[in-house]
Structure formats: C-alpha cells, structure tokens
Design a protein around this motif. Structure first.
Motif, PDB file in Angstrom:
ATOM      1  N   MET A   1      -8.726  -8.221  -8.797  1.00  0.00           N
ATOM      2  CA  MET A   1      -8.510  -7.259  -8.382  1.00  0.00           C
ATOM      3  C   MET A   1      -7.133  -5.842  -8.979  1.00  0.00           C
ATOM      4  SD  MET A   1     -10.040  -7.071  -5.018  1.00  0.00           S
ATOM      5  CE  MET A   1     -11.450  -8.237  -4.991  1.00  0.00           C
ATOM      6  N   SER A   2      -7.626  -5.084  -8.542  1.00  0.00           N
ATOM      7  CA  SER A   2      -6.716  -3.721  -9.757  1.00  0.00           C
ATOM      8  C   SER A   2      -5.719  -3.876  -7.727  1.00  0.00           C
ATOM      9  CB  SER A   2      -6.604  -2.473  -8.892  1.00  0.00           C
ATOM     10  OG  SER A   2      -7.777  -2.183 -10.123  1.00  0.00           O
ATOM     11  N   ASP A   3      -4.074  -2.993  -8.157  1.00  0.00           N
ATOM     12  CA  ASP A   3      -3.081  -3.094  -7.093  1.00  0.00           C
ATOM     13  C   ASP A   3      -3.597  -1.957  -6.009  1.00  0.00           C
ATOM     14  OD1 ASP A   3       0.141  -1.598  -7.612  1.00  0.00           O
ATOM     15  OD2 ASP A   3      -0.350  -2.713  -6.098  1.00  0.00           O
ATOM     16  N   ALA A   4      -3.188  -2.564  -4.811  1.00  0.00           N
ATOM     17  CA  ALA A   4      -3.733  -0.896  -3.846  1.00  0.00           C
ATOM     18  C   ALA A   4      -2.631  -0.137  -3.406  1.00  0.00           C
ATOM     19  CB  ALA A   4      -3.788  -1.902  -2.200  1.00  0.00           C
ATOM     20  N   ALA A   5      -1.637   0.302  -4.365  1.00  0.00           N
ATOM     21  CA  ALA A   5      -0.789   1.247  -4.453  1.00  0.00           C
ATOM     22  C   ALA A   5      -0.558   2.318  -4.554  1.00  0.00           C
ATOM     23  CB  ALA A   5       0.082   0.222  -5.588  1.00  0.00           C
ATOM     24  N   PRO A   6      -2.026   2.837  -4.726  1.00  0.00           N
ATOM     25  CA  PRO A   6      -2.544   4.311  -4.538  1.00  0.00           C
ATOM     26  C   PRO A   6      -2.973   4.193  -3.400  1.00  0.00           C
ATOM     27  CG  PRO A   6      -3.608   3.627  -6.769  1.00  0.00           C
ATOM     28  CD  PRO A   6      -3.151   2.240  -5.906  1.00  0.00           C
ATOM     29  N   LEU A   7      -3.739   3.734  -2.926  1.00  0.00           N
ATOM     30  CA  LEU A   7      -4.119   3.636  -0.898  1.00  0.00           C
ATOM     31  C   LEU A   7      -2.606   4.300  -0.250  1.00  0.00           C
ATOM     32  CD1 LEU A   7      -6.928   2.033  -0.859  1.00  0.00           C
ATOM     33  CD2 LEU A   7      -7.201   4.527  -1.029  1.00  0.00           C
ATOM     34  N   ALA A   8      -1.664   2.907  -0.929  1.00  0.00           N
ATOM     35  CA  ALA A   8      -0.436   3.070  -0.006  1.00  0.00           C
ATOM     36  C   ALA A   8       0.103   4.445   0.144  1.00  0.00           C
ATOM     37  CB  ALA A   8       0.751   1.678  -0.773  1.00  0.00           C
ATOM     38  N   ARG A   9       0.306   5.194  -1.265  1.00  0.00           N
ATOM     39  CA  ARG A   9       0.297   6.104  -0.913  1.00  0.00           C
ATOM     40  C   ARG A   9       0.348   7.174   0.285  1.00  0.00           C
ATOM     41  NH1 ARG A   9       1.863   4.509  -6.757  1.00  0.00           N
ATOM     42  NH2 ARG A   9       0.589   5.682  -6.894  1.00  0.00           N
ATOM     43  N   VAL A  10      -1.315   6.719   0.291  1.00  0.00           N
ATOM     44  CA  VAL A  10      -1.732   8.373   0.955  1.00  0.00           C
ATOM     45  C   VAL A  10      -1.530   8.362   2.202  1.00  0.00           C
ATOM     46  CG1 VAL A  10      -3.942   9.185   1.002  1.00  0.00           C
ATOM     47  CG2 VAL A  10      -4.150   8.528  -0.851  1.00  0.00           C
ATOM     48  N   ALA A  11      -0.454  10.017   2.467  1.00  0.00           N
ATOM     49  CA  ALA A  11      -0.069   9.553   3.933  1.00  0.00           C
ATOM     50  C   ALA A  11      -1.438   9.368   4.539  1.00  0.00           C
ATOM     51  CB  ALA A  11       0.907  10.086   4.708  1.00  0.00           C
ATOM     52  N   ASP A  12      -1.796   9.573   5.370  1.00  0.00           N
ATOM     53  CA  ASP A  12      -2.940  10.005   6.594  1.00  0.00           C
ATOM     54  C   ASP A  12      -3.242  11.885   6.790  1.00  0.00           C
ATOM     55  OD1 ASP A  12      -4.457   7.280   8.593  1.00  0.00           O
ATOM     56  OD2 ASP A  12      -4.471   7.616   6.651  1.00  0.00           O
ATOM     57  N   GLY A  13      -3.489  12.844   6.688  1.00  0.00           N
ATOM     58  CA  GLY A  13      -3.710  13.717   6.948  1.00  0.00           C
ATOM     59  C   GLY A  13      -2.945  15.059   5.611  1.00  0.00           C
ATOM     60  N   ASP A  14      -2.533  14.138   4.795  1.00  0.00           N
ATOM     61  CA  ASP A  14      -1.568  14.430   3.183  1.00  0.00           C
ATOM     62  C   ASP A  14      -2.692  14.559   2.283  1.00  0.00           C
ATOM     63  OD1 ASP A  14       0.436  15.027   4.365  1.00  0.00           O
ATOM     64  OD2 ASP A  14       1.311  13.448   3.196  1.00  0.00           O
ATOM     65  N   TRP A  15      -2.965  16.123   2.100  1.00  0.00           N
ATOM     66  CA  TRP A  15      -4.195  16.446   0.261  1.00  0.00           C
ATOM     67  C   TRP A  15      -2.662  15.432  -0.716  1.00  0.00           C
ATOM     68  CZ3 TRP A  15      -7.934  18.498   1.350  1.00  0.00           C
ATOM     69  CH2 TRP A  15      -7.885  19.521   2.335  1.00  0.00           C
ATOM     70  N   TYR A  16      -4.493  14.818  -1.489  1.00  0.00           N
ATOM     71  CA  TYR A  16      -4.144  13.651  -2.938  1.00  0.00           C
ATOM     72  C   TYR A  16      -5.083  13.974  -3.456  1.00  0.00           C
ATOM     73  CZ  TYR A  16      -6.960  10.963  -0.823  1.00  0.00           C
ATOM     74  OH  TYR A  16      -8.335  10.481   0.017  1.00  0.00           O
ATOM     75  N   ASP A  17      -4.757  13.943  -4.948  1.00  0.00           N
ATOM     76  CA  ASP A  17      -5.702  13.536  -5.543  1.00  0.00           C
ATOM     77  C   ASP A  17      -6.653  12.838  -6.132  1.00  0.00           C
ATOM     78  OD1 ASP A  17      -7.147  13.949  -8.210  1.00  0.00           O
ATOM     79  OD2 ASP A  17      -5.231  14.805  -9.662  1.00  0.00           O
ATOM     80  N   ALA A  18      -7.834  12.477  -5.798  1.00  0.00           N
ATOM     81  CA  ALA A  18      -8.411  10.996  -5.694  1.00  0.00           C
ATOM     82  C   ALA A  18      -9.153  10.915  -7.412  1.00  0.00           C
ATOM     83  CB  ALA A  18      -9.319  11.466  -4.898  1.00  0.00           C
ATOM     84  N   LEU A  19      -9.289  11.800  -7.948  1.00  0.00           N
ATOM     85  CA  LEU A  19      -9.645  11.483  -9.193  1.00  0.00           C
ATOM     86  C   LEU A  19      -8.349  10.838 -10.499  1.00  0.00           C
ATOM     87  CD1 LEU A  19     -11.670  15.050  -9.687  1.00  0.00           C
ATOM     88  CD2 LEU A  19     -12.496  12.604  -8.795  1.00  0.00           C
ATOM     89  N   THR A  20      -7.515  10.057  -9.514  1.00  0.00           N
ATOM     90  CA  THR A  20      -6.416   9.610 -10.820  1.00  0.00           C
ATOM     91  C   THR A  20      -7.721   7.886 -11.291  1.00  0.00           C
ATOM     92  OG1 THR A  20      -5.454   8.097  -8.711  1.00  0.00           O
ATOM     93  CG2 THR A  20      -4.432  10.514  -9.284  1.00  0.00           C
ATOM     94  N   ALA A  22      -6.126   5.352 -10.630  1.00  0.00           N
ATOM     95  CA  ALA A  22      -5.351   4.310 -10.671  1.00  0.00           C
ATOM     96  C   ALA A  22      -6.564   4.299  -9.134  1.00  0.00           C
ATOM     97  CB  ALA A  22      -3.966   4.264  -9.812  1.00  0.00           C
ATOM     98  N   PHE A  23      -7.037   5.828  -8.632  1.00  0.00           N
ATOM     99  CA  PHE A  23      -7.949   5.785  -7.455  1.00  0.00           C
ATOM    100  C   PHE A  23      -9.986   4.790  -8.332  1.00  0.00           C
ATOM    101  CE2 PHE A  23      -4.564   8.084  -5.246  1.00  0.00           C
ATOM    102  CZ  PHE A  23      -5.051   7.578  -3.509  1.00  0.00           C
ATOM    103  N   GLU A  24      -9.616   5.600  -9.191  1.00  0.00           N
ATOM    104  CA  GLU A  24     -10.889   4.537  -9.864  1.00  0.00           C
ATOM    105  C   GLU A  24     -11.329   3.774  -9.710  1.00  0.00           C
ATOM    106  OE1 GLU A  24     -15.160   4.777 -10.956  1.00  0.00           O
ATOM    107  OE2 GLU A  24     -13.996   6.485 -10.486  1.00  0.00           O
ATOM    108  N   ALA A  25     -10.098   3.037 -10.713  1.00  0.00           N
ATOM    109  CA  ALA A  25      -9.730   1.159 -10.594  1.00  0.00           C
ATOM    110  C   ALA A  25     -10.137   0.294  -8.928  1.00  0.00           C
ATOM    111  CB  ALA A  25      -8.434   0.960 -11.521  1.00  0.00           C
ATOM    112  N   LEU A  26      -9.940   1.149  -8.016  1.00  0.00           N
ATOM    113  CA  LEU A  26     -10.016   0.830  -7.061  1.00  0.00           C
ATOM    114  C   LEU A  26     -11.603   0.875  -6.169  1.00  0.00           C
ATOM    115  CD1 LEU A  26      -6.314   2.067  -4.735  1.00  0.00           C
ATOM    116  CD2 LEU A  26      -7.309  -0.689  -5.321  1.00  0.00           C
ATOM    117  N   ARG A  27     -11.737   2.525  -6.375  1.00  0.00           N
ATOM    118  CA  ARG A  27     -12.670   1.889  -6.680  1.00  0.00           C
ATOM    119  C   ARG A  27     -14.404   1.136  -7.070  1.00  0.00           C
ATOM    120  NH1 ARG A  27     -11.342   7.527  -5.529  1.00  0.00           N
ATOM    121  NH2 ARG A  27     -11.613   7.642  -8.148  1.00  0.00           N
ATOM    122  N   GLN A  28     -13.772   0.509  -8.377  1.00  0.00           N
ATOM    123  CA  GLN A  28     -14.859   0.230  -9.110  1.00  0.00           C
ATOM    124  C   GLN A  28     -14.578  -1.598  -8.229  1.00  0.00           C
ATOM    125  OE1 GLN A  28     -16.923   1.385 -10.968  1.00  0.00           O
ATOM    126  NE2 GLN A  28     -17.569  -1.389 -11.852  1.00  0.00           N
TER     127      GLN A  28
END
Length: 183
Positions: A1-20, A22-28
């Motif tokens: 499975m992919s590294d979960a690091a992108p999610l760890a960098r998303v602080a609740d309430g902060d805006w971020y780019d979900a189309l990277t 790294a995020f796509e690999a986690l969704r897959q």
C-alpha cells in the motif's frame, strides 16, 4: 500500500490540493480494499476483507460492514467495538472519522469530511479542506442520512431517516429533517 504521508500533512481545516498523485495513490488503495470487501462471499464478510481491515486506522471487535461500502482513503476511519454499517454506506474520510461502540448506520448513510473550495477556480484545481466527523457510542443513524464536515453526534443520539446533519447533535438527542433539527 502507498505511504499515508499526504494525509498526515493535511491539518484539519486547512485548504489543500486533493488532486496530487500521492492522494490519488491513497484513493486507489481504498478502491482496491472496498472492491475486495464487496466481492467476498456473504458468509465471510463479517470478518471484513483483510485489505479493508488493514486500511482503517482502527477496528474494534465485532465490527460488521455490509457491502457495498465505499471510502475515500480508509486511513482516517476509527471504528470502536460492535459498529454496524448497513449496505451502501460511504465515508469520505479526508479527515478523522470516529465511530463509537455500539453505533449503527442504516443503509445509504453518507459521511463527508471534505469541503470543496467555494471559489470555482480553486475548486476546479482540487482545492478542498477536511473537517473531522465523530459519532459517539450507541448512536443510531437511520437510512439515507448525510453527515456534513465537522459534525459531532453525541452518545445515544438518533438521527432520523433522510436527514442532513450540518451541526452537532447533543448526547441523547433525536433529530430529523433537512437540515436536521431536534424532535
């Protein structure tokens, strides 16, 4: 499975780019796990598909998830003991989703943590933020309910079928409607 690091960098309430990528690999990873769960023979589904169980942040004892089930990442889902999710539940867990002991979700329950940017240009670029959703213990979420980003439903509360919950529900409270209001 992919590294979960992108999610760890998303602080609740902060805006971020979900189309990277790294995020796509986690969704897959989540899609694979949900597919495996959906294709298990019914008499084996009580134990949950190994990929699905391994994807979640925490899974208690006697957890049962009916198929079909969908989640965005899975890695932010925390299920206590004796959680039951009926068929067709979706959890878009870009933030933490915590579901307490003995809580039951009816068919077609939707839990959304992601909130897309209000500016259409930023939204088109994949900009969103994530707010946690928490369900206490012994909560009953009836069929077709939508829980919006950032809500908490207190212990023993009941949310009536078809409701949209856009604010916190107090412990023991019964709510219904669009938006959900105390009964």
């Amino acid at each position: 499975m992919s590294d979960a690091a992108p999610l760890a960098r998303v602080a609740d309430g902060d805006w971020y780019d979900a189309l990277t990528e790294a995020f796509e690999a986690l969704r897959q990873d989540a899609r694979r796990a949900c597919h495996q769960h959906a294709t298990l023979p019914p008499d084996e589904r009580g134990a949950m598909a190994p990929l699905l169980r391994g994807l979640f942040a925490a899974v208690g004892e006697q957890v049962f998830i009916e198929a079909p089930f969908h989640c965005a990442y899975g890695r932010n889902i925390h299920l206590a003991d004796q959680v039951y999710m009926n068929a067709g539940c979706t959890i878009l867990d870009s933030a933490s989703v915590r579901i307490g002991t003995g809580t039951m979700l009816g068919p077609g329950v939707q839990i959304y943590c992601a909130e897309h940017h209000p500016d259409p240009n930023r939204r088109r670029d994949g900009i969103e933020r994530a707010l946690p959703v928490t369900l206490g213990k012994d909560v009953w979420i009836c069929g077709g309910v939508t829980l919006l980003p950032g809500v908490t439903v207190g212990d023993g509360a009941v949310v009536g079928a078809g409701s949209v919950v856009n604010r916190d529900v107090a412990p023991g409270q019964r709510v219904a409607g669009v938006p959900a209001r105390p009964l």
